[in-house]
Design an enzyme around this catalytic site. Structure first.
Site, PDB file in Angstrom:
ATOM      1  N   LYS A  98       0.811  -1.193   0.000  1.00 60.50           N
ATOM      2  CA  LYS A  98       0.000   0.000   0.000  1.00 60.50           C
ATOM      3  C   LYS A  98       0.853   1.255   0.000  1.00 60.50           C
ATOM      4  O   LYS A  98       0.401   2.334  -0.377  1.00 60.50           O
ATOM      5  CB  LYS A  98      -0.860   0.036   1.288  1.00 60.50           C
ATOM      6  N   GLY A  99       2.083   1.145   0.449  1.00 61.55           N
ATOM      7  CA  GLY A  99       2.904   2.316   0.751  1.00 61.55           C
ATOM      8  C   GLY A  99       3.062   3.340  -0.360  1.00 61.55           C
ATOM      9  O   GLY A  99       3.229   4.519  -0.088  1.00 61.55           O
ATOM     10  N   GLU A 132       7.723   2.572  -6.146  1.00 58.74           N
ATOM     11  CA  GLU A 132       7.868   2.040  -4.790  1.00 58.74           C
ATOM     12  C   GLU A 132       7.991   3.188  -3.794  1.00 58.74           C
ATOM     13  O   GLU A 132       8.531   4.244  -4.134  1.00 58.74           O
ATOM     14  CB  GLU A 132       9.146   1.202  -4.706  1.00 58.74           C
ATOM     15  N   ASP A 133       7.541   2.962  -2.576  1.00 57.04           N
ATOM     16  CA  ASP A 133       7.711   3.965  -1.537  1.00 57.04           C
ATOM     17  C   ASP A 133       9.156   4.009  -1.046  1.00 57.04           C
ATOM     18  O   ASP A 133       9.788   5.055  -1.004  1.00 57.04           O
ATOM     19  CB  ASP A 133       6.745   3.720  -0.359  1.00 57.04           C
ATOM     20  N   ASP A 187      14.595  -0.937   0.895  1.00 56.57           N
ATOM     21  CA  ASP A 187      15.331  -1.175   2.128  1.00 56.57           C
ATOM     22  C   ASP A 187      16.351  -2.288   1.856  1.00 56.57           C
ATOM     23  O   ASP A 187      17.433  -2.021   1.341  1.00 56.57           O
ATOM     24  CB  ASP A 187      14.289  -1.535   3.195  1.00 56.57           C
ATOM     25  N   PHE A 231      13.477   3.694  10.838  1.00 56.37           N
ATOM     26  CA  PHE A 231      12.142   3.296  10.390  1.00 56.37           C
ATOM     27  C   PHE A 231      11.284   4.554  10.276  1.00 56.37           C
ATOM     28  O   PHE A 231      11.068   5.261  11.249  1.00 56.37           O
ATOM     29  CB  PHE A 231      11.524   2.297  11.370  1.00 56.37           C
ATOM     30  N   ASP A 236       3.521   3.352   6.642  1.00 54.84           N
ATOM     31  CA  ASP A 236       2.770   3.107   7.885  1.00 54.84           C
ATOM     32  C   ASP A 236       3.630   2.529   9.001  1.00 54.84           C
ATOM     33  O   ASP A 236       4.738   2.050   8.793  1.00 54.84           O
ATOM     34  CB  ASP A 236       1.641   2.104   7.621  1.00 54.84           C
ATOM     35  N   ARG A 261      -0.043   6.792   7.626  1.00 60.55           N
ATOM     36  CA  ARG A 261       0.105   6.957   6.172  1.00 60.55           C
ATOM     37  C   ARG A 261      -0.327   8.348   5.735  1.00 60.55           C
ATOM     38  O   ARG A 261       0.135   8.871   4.724  1.00 60.55           O
ATOM     39  CB  ARG A 261      -0.759   5.928   5.422  1.00 60.55           C
TER      40      ARG A 261
HETATM   41  P1  5GP Z   1      12.678  -4.355   1.314  1.00 62.16           P
HETATM   42  O1  5GP Z   1      12.136  -5.606   0.671  1.00 62.16           O
HETATM   43  O2  5GP Z   1      13.436  -3.473   0.359  1.00 62.16           O
HETATM   44  O3  5GP Z   1      13.481  -4.663   2.547  1.00 62.16           O
HETATM   45  O4  5GP Z   1      11.469  -3.570   1.909  1.00 62.16           O
HETATM   46  C1  5GP Z   1      10.587  -2.864   1.155  1.00 62.16           C
HETATM   47  C2  5GP Z   1       9.309  -2.653   1.915  1.00 62.16           C
HETATM   48  O5  5GP Z   1       9.492  -2.688   3.341  1.00 62.16           O
HETATM   49  C3  5GP Z   1       8.762  -1.296   1.612  1.00 62.16           C
HETATM   50  O6  5GP Z   1       7.945  -1.311   0.446  1.00 62.16           O
HETATM   51  C4  5GP Z   1       8.004  -0.950   2.870  1.00 62.16           C
HETATM   52  O7  5GP Z   1       6.705  -1.495   2.788  1.00 62.16           O
HETATM   53  C5  5GP Z   1       8.769  -1.668   3.969  1.00 62.16           C
HETATM   54  N1  5GP Z   1       9.702  -0.746   4.641  1.00 62.16           N
HETATM   55  C6  5GP Z   1      11.045  -0.745   4.569  1.00 62.16           C
HETATM   56  N2  5GP Z   1      11.572   0.240   5.312  1.00 62.16           N
HETATM   57  C7  5GP Z   1      10.530   0.894   5.860  1.00 62.16           C
HETATM   58  C8  5GP Z   1      10.426   2.046   6.731  1.00 62.16           C
HETATM   59  O8  5GP Z   1      11.398   2.682   7.167  1.00 62.16           O
HETATM   60  N3  5GP Z   1       9.168   2.403   7.071  1.00 62.16           N
HETATM   61  C9  5GP Z   1       8.046   1.760   6.636  1.00 62.16           C
HETATM   62  N4  5GP Z   1       6.870   2.218   7.045  1.00 62.16           N
HETATM   63  N5  5GP Z   1       8.105   0.687   5.825  1.00 62.16           N
HETATM   64  C10 5GP Z   1       9.347   0.268   5.438  1.00 62.16           C
END
Ligand code: 5GP
Length: 184
Positions: A46-47, A102-103, A106, A155, A162, A168
């Site tokens: 959803k981000g 993408e939001d 990470d 974070f 969220d 959000r």
């Molecule tokens: P990745 O697979 O790259 O580790 O993570 C991507 C997803 O993890 C993002 O689309 C998001 O939903 C969540 N995420 C990663 N870091 C954060 C953060 O700092 N805050 C929030 N709210 N979600 C995060």
């Protein structure tokens, strides 16, 4: 006056104005790069919903919008690396130009997984646009063609992101106070 949501935030990393300026800049760059082509903008739910809706208003091209939802198994701040699609695209993407929105990237695991699925469907091209990047946490290399901001390993919430499905709707990106997590 601060709302309850705002007072849960310890530090604002990106203001509403900074975000708006960056989103406009990204949209203009995308418009220039894809001139004379038609785009399928794929939002990762959803981000990314808020970022996507602001971004496409700065993309002056014919485009369609589709969404995927991906679940990652893990607790609220750590992904385990196990991901799966829980809502697939509605449209066929074969032969089309895909822009994934993408939001935040990470570890990179979610995007890596999504890119594999999308590429297997033989689009004409695929690029990624991410508002936020936490490069220090990367476990898989992913190419982010259009990047908003690099942020530290914290974070963050707000502007679509969220914590436990809340925050959000904050117009900025910020870091929550530690006692909010502790109370989880
Ligand atoms: P990745 O697979 O790259 O580790 O993570 C991507 C997803 O993890 C993002 O689309 C998001 O939903 C969540 N995420 C990663 N870091 C954060 C953060 O700092 N805050 C929030 N709210 N979600 C995060």
């Amino acid at each position: 006056m601060l709302t309850k949501l705002e007072s849960d935030v310890q530090e604002i990393l990106l203001t509403e104005k900074e975000i708006a300026e960056k989103v406009k800049e990204l949209g203009e760059k995308i418009t220039e790069d894809y001139r004379d082509r038609e785009l399928v903008v794929v939002g990762v739910l959803k981000g990314a919903f808020l970022f996507l809706s602001d971004l496409i208003r700065h993309i002056k091209l014919p485009l369609s919008v589709d969404f995927v939802a991906i679940s990652s198994y893990g607790d609220y701040t750590e992904t385990t690396g196990v991901v799966k699609i829980i809502k697939d695209l509605d449209e066929s993407i074969e032969g089309r130009h895909i822009l994934i929105v993408e939001d935040i990237v990470d570890t990179g695991l979610t995007l890596d997984y999504l890119l594999r699925i999308i590429r297997a469907r033989k689009p004409a091209s695929v690029r990624v646009c991410a508002l936020l990047d936490k490069p220090t946490r990367r476990r898989v290399e992913v190419d982010i063609h259009y990047k908003g901001f690099e942020i530290p390993d914290k974070f963050v919430v707000g502007y679509g992101l969220d914590f436990n499905q809340k925050y959000r709707n904050l117009p900025f990106v910020g870091v929550l106070k530690p006692d909010i997590y502790a109370g989880k």
